[in-house]
Design a protein around this motif. Sequence first.
Motif, PDB file in Angstrom:
ATOM      1  N   VAL A  42      -2.149   3.259   5.267  1.00 28.59           N
ATOM      2  CA  VAL A  42      -1.405   3.539   3.956  1.00 28.59           C
ATOM      3  C   VAL A  42      -0.064   4.015   4.068  1.00 28.59           C
ATOM      4  O   VAL A  42       0.214   4.945   4.822  1.00 28.59           O
ATOM      5  CB  VAL A  42      -2.326   4.420   2.789  1.00 28.59           C
ATOM      6  N   SER A  43       0.889   3.047   3.378  1.00 35.20           N
ATOM      7  CA  SER A  43       2.513   3.650   3.785  1.00 35.20           C
ATOM      8  C   SER A  43       2.534   4.660   3.228  1.00 35.20           C
ATOM      9  O   SER A  43       2.255   5.021   2.092  1.00 35.20           O
ATOM     10  CB  SER A  43       3.384   2.260   3.190  1.00 35.20           C
ATOM     11  N   GLY A  44       3.391   5.438   3.654  1.00 31.33           N
ATOM     12  CA  GLY A  44       3.875   6.810   3.204  1.00 31.33           C
ATOM     13  C   GLY A  44       5.328   6.492   2.569  1.00 31.33           C
ATOM     14  O   GLY A  44       5.968   5.454   2.640  1.00 31.33           O
ATOM     15  N   PHE A  45       5.798   7.639   2.009  1.00 27.35           N
ATOM     16  CA  PHE A  45       7.023   7.416   1.458  1.00 27.35           C
ATOM     17  C   PHE A  45       7.777   8.901   1.375  1.00 27.35           C
ATOM     18  O   PHE A  45       7.037   9.924   1.214  1.00 27.35           O
ATOM     19  CB  PHE A  45       7.172   6.942  -0.109  1.00 27.35           C
ATOM     20  N   THR A  46       9.171   8.941   1.380  1.00 32.36           N
ATOM     21  CA  THR A  46       9.780  10.387   1.349  1.00 32.36           C
ATOM     22  C   THR A  46      10.215  10.495   0.102  1.00 32.36           C
ATOM     23  O   THR A  46      10.220   9.604  -0.595  1.00 32.36           O
ATOM     24  CB  THR A  46      10.918  10.458   2.398  1.00 32.36           C
ATOM     25  N   LEU A  47      10.865  11.755  -0.071  1.00 29.81           N
ATOM     26  CA  LEU A  47      11.368  12.036  -1.372  1.00 29.81           C
ATOM     27  C   LEU A  47      12.645  11.248  -1.599  1.00 29.81           C
ATOM     28  O   LEU A  47      12.939  10.917  -2.675  1.00 29.81           O
ATOM     29  CB  LEU A  47      11.945  13.449  -1.343  1.00 29.81           C
ATOM     30  N   LYS A  48      13.348  10.915  -0.485  1.00 33.42           N
ATOM     31  CA  LYS A  48      14.341   9.879  -0.716  1.00 33.42           C
ATOM     32  C   LYS A  48      13.974   8.632  -1.077  1.00 33.42           C
ATOM     33  O   LYS A  48      14.559   7.948  -2.047  1.00 33.42           O
ATOM     34  CB  LYS A  48      15.207   9.872   0.757  1.00 33.42           C
TER      35      LYS A  48
END
Length: 232
Positions: free
Chosen positions: A78-84
Motif C-alpha cells: 500500500v503506497s505511503g505518503f509523507t507530510l510533504k
Amino acid sequence: MSERFPTIKLDNYKPLRDLVFEAMREAILSGRLKPGERLMEVQLAEEMGVSRTPVREAIRKLELEGLVVMVPRKGAYVSGFTLKDAAEVFEIRSSLEGLAAALAAERITDDEIALLDEVLKEISAAVAKGDINELVKKDGEFHQILFSASRNDRLTQMINNLKEQIDRFRVQSFTNPTRLQSVLTEHKKILDAIKRGNAEDAEKLAKEHIYKVEYNVMDILRKQMDFEEEPL
C-alpha cells in the motif's frame, strides 16, 4: 469473510475482478489496509473468498491509481505518503476548491442548491449517528455538486485527478470526532455564501474549510504514522 473487507456481493453487471478491486480500494481509503502494508495475494484471496487471479488484477489496477506501489524483489505494498505529500495535496486542493466555490456562487442553478440542501440534511443525520462511512460519502457528494456547479469541466477534472489522495485524507479527517459537527457548520457557511451569490465569501470560506481539514489531518498523521523521507 475478513473484517478488513466489505462483503463482496455478486453483481450480474460487474465482473468479479471489479468487485475485488472496489473492496480493496475501499479498504485502503478507509485505512484498514495501511500505508506500507504488504499485499500478499494468497492471504487477500483467502480473506475475500476468491481466487488469486482477481486479486492480482486488482493490485495492478490499484498501482495505476497510485494506491499501490510495486517494490522490486519485494512485492506489492500500500503506497505511503509523507507530510510533504499531504501538504502539497492540500495546497492544490484549497486553491482549486476555492475557485470552484467562487464560480458556483455565480453559476449554480436552483436545482443544484436544492441538492446541496438535501446533502447537508444527510450529513447532519450522519453526524448525529456518528456514521463515518455515510459522512465520508455525503461529504464527497457535497463537493462534487459544487464542482459541477462551477460549470468548468477542466477545473473539475483537475480536482478529480487528486480524488484518490483526497479520499484518503477525507477518511483520516473524520477519525477525529471533534471535527464532525465543525464540518457540517463549515459546509453550511459555504452554501450560504453561494446562495447569496457572494463569490468572494464562497471562495474564502471554501479555502478556510480546506485549511482546517489539513490542520486536522496533519495532526492525525503526525501522531499515527512513522513517516520516512522516501515512503513505499
